[in-house]
Write a protein that holds these residues in place. Structure first.
Motif, PDB file in Angstrom:
ATOM      1  N   ARG A   1       8.593   8.612   2.598  1.00  0.00           N
ATOM      2  CA  ARG A   1       7.767   9.913   2.608  1.00  0.00           C
ATOM      3  C   ARG A   1       6.763   9.931   1.704  1.00  0.00           C
ATOM      4  NH1 ARG A   1      13.051  11.789   2.527  1.00  0.00           N
ATOM      5  NH2 ARG A   1      13.112  12.570   0.585  1.00  0.00           N
ATOM      6  N   GLU A   2       7.012   9.345   0.508  1.00  0.00           N
ATOM      7  CA  GLU A   2       5.523   9.134  -0.367  1.00  0.00           C
ATOM      8  C   GLU A   2       4.504   8.330   0.151  1.00  0.00           C
ATOM      9  OE1 GLU A   2       7.161   8.052  -4.171  1.00  0.00           O
ATOM     10  OE2 GLU A   2       8.232   9.858  -4.600  1.00  0.00           O
ATOM     11  N   THR A   3       5.040   7.200   0.578  1.00  0.00           N
ATOM     12  CA  THR A   3       4.030   6.497   1.398  1.00  0.00           C
ATOM     13  C   THR A   3       3.206   6.951   2.543  1.00  0.00           C
ATOM     14  OG1 THR A   3       5.387   4.309   0.886  1.00  0.00           O
ATOM     15  CG2 THR A   3       3.896   4.114   2.609  1.00  0.00           C
ATOM     16  N   GLU A   4       3.822   7.729   3.224  1.00  0.00           N
ATOM     17  CA  GLU A   4       3.569   8.596   4.513  1.00  0.00           C
ATOM     18  C   GLU A   4       2.439   9.484   3.862  1.00  0.00           C
ATOM     19  OE1 GLU A   4       6.987  10.219   6.291  1.00  0.00           O
ATOM     20  OE2 GLU A   4       7.066   8.268   7.527  1.00  0.00           O
ATOM     21  N   ARG A   5       2.789  10.051   2.892  1.00  0.00           N
ATOM     22  CA  ARG A   5       2.049  11.309   2.211  1.00  0.00           C
ATOM     23  C   ARG A   5       0.565  10.597   1.643  1.00  0.00           C
ATOM     24  NH1 ARG A   5       5.453  12.919  -1.591  1.00  0.00           N
ATOM     25  NH2 ARG A   5       6.475  13.985  -0.228  1.00  0.00           N
ATOM     26  N   ARG A   6       0.898   9.422   0.875  1.00  0.00           N
ATOM     27  CA  ARG A   6      -0.401   8.806   0.504  1.00  0.00           C
ATOM     28  C   ARG A   6      -1.478   8.463   1.440  1.00  0.00           C
ATOM     29  NH1 ARG A   6       3.259   6.307  -3.273  1.00  0.00           N
ATOM     30  NH2 ARG A   6       3.183   4.551  -1.681  1.00  0.00           N
ATOM     31  N   HIS A   7      -0.570   7.965   2.527  1.00  0.00           N
ATOM     32  CA  HIS A   7      -1.442   7.538   3.702  1.00  0.00           C
ATOM     33  C   HIS A   7      -2.275   8.619   4.408  1.00  0.00           C
ATOM     34  CE1 HIS A   7      -2.696   5.414   7.421  1.00  0.00           C
ATOM     35  NE2 HIS A   7      -2.461   6.379   7.929  1.00  0.00           N
ATOM     36  N   VAL A   8      -1.361   9.625   4.606  1.00  0.00           N
ATOM     37  CA  VAL A   8      -2.336  10.928   5.195  1.00  0.00           C
ATOM     38  C   VAL A   8      -3.495  11.393   4.094  1.00  0.00           C
ATOM     39  CG1 VAL A   8      -1.739  13.359   5.607  1.00  0.00           C
ATOM     40  CG2 VAL A   8      -0.153  11.749   6.716  1.00  0.00           C
ATOM     41  N   GLN A   9      -3.133  11.232   2.982  1.00  0.00           N
ATOM     42  CA  GLN A   9      -4.356  11.787   1.878  1.00  0.00           C
ATOM     43  C   GLN A   9      -5.262  11.134   2.078  1.00  0.00           C
ATOM     44  OE1 GLN A   9      -2.034  11.894  -1.595  1.00  0.00           O
ATOM     45  NE2 GLN A   9      -1.304  14.046  -1.360  1.00  0.00           N
TER      46      GLN A   9
END
Length: 169
Positions: free
Chosen positions: A80-88
């Motif tokens: 989830r943190e990796t996905e969040r960073r990617h989205v940001q």
């Protein structure tokens, strides 16, 4: 200690009933979210059950389940943190101006009159925003053939839109 016991539906049901509430509580403390806790606990239970033949004691089940819950929770948080960073990092797409419904219907009707490969070329070029080389790869043809398909398709679309435009207005 039980050795040589079979893992049948009754045994799985018993293990589920005796461990799932505790598993969900542990997962809830790790996750901080009841829905994710349910998912983590059930995912961990399924993983441990699939490897259950290696266990010699039913008492060891909770230790394996607890370890698996922690592992699944940590992996999920990292994902989830990796996905969040990617989205940001990913810029938001520019807003798309949609034509009014009657214009959109006119375009769709005109597009539907095109032969399949011409329609595919137009959709890939303008909807998917692919360059000519990308359209060519997707259609399995040369760039020259793609340009020819596009030229014929656009000519036919212009003609169709002009005919429909005169008749609709």
């Amino acid at each position: 200690m039980m050795s040589g016991w079979k893992l049948g539906p009754a045994r799985v049901g018993h293990l589920y009933e005796t461990n799932i509430a505790r598993a969900v509580r542990l997962a809830a403390l790790l996750e901080g979210d009841d829905d994710r806790a349910q998912d983590v606990a059930h995912d961990a239970f399924v993983r441990v059950i699939s490897r259950f033949a290696h266990l010699r004691s039913e008492d060891a089940f909770w230790a394996y389940l607890r370890k698996t819950i922690v592992t699944v929770s940590i992996a999920g948080r990292r994902r989830r943190e990796t996905e969040r960073r990617h989205v940001q990092r990913t810029p938001a797409p520019a807003p798309v101006e949609l034509p009014d419904a009657s214009e959109r219907d006119r375009v769709w009707r005109a597009l539907s009159t095109l032969p399949t490969r011409q329609r595919a070329a137009v959709v890939l070029r303008y909807y998917e925003d692919l360059p000519d080389a990308g359209v060519a790869r997707s259609l399995g043809c040369s760039v020259g053939a793609t340009r020819s398909l596009m030229a014929r398709a656009l000519r036919a679309l212009r003609s169709e839109m002009e005919e429909r435009g005169d008749g609709d207005e």
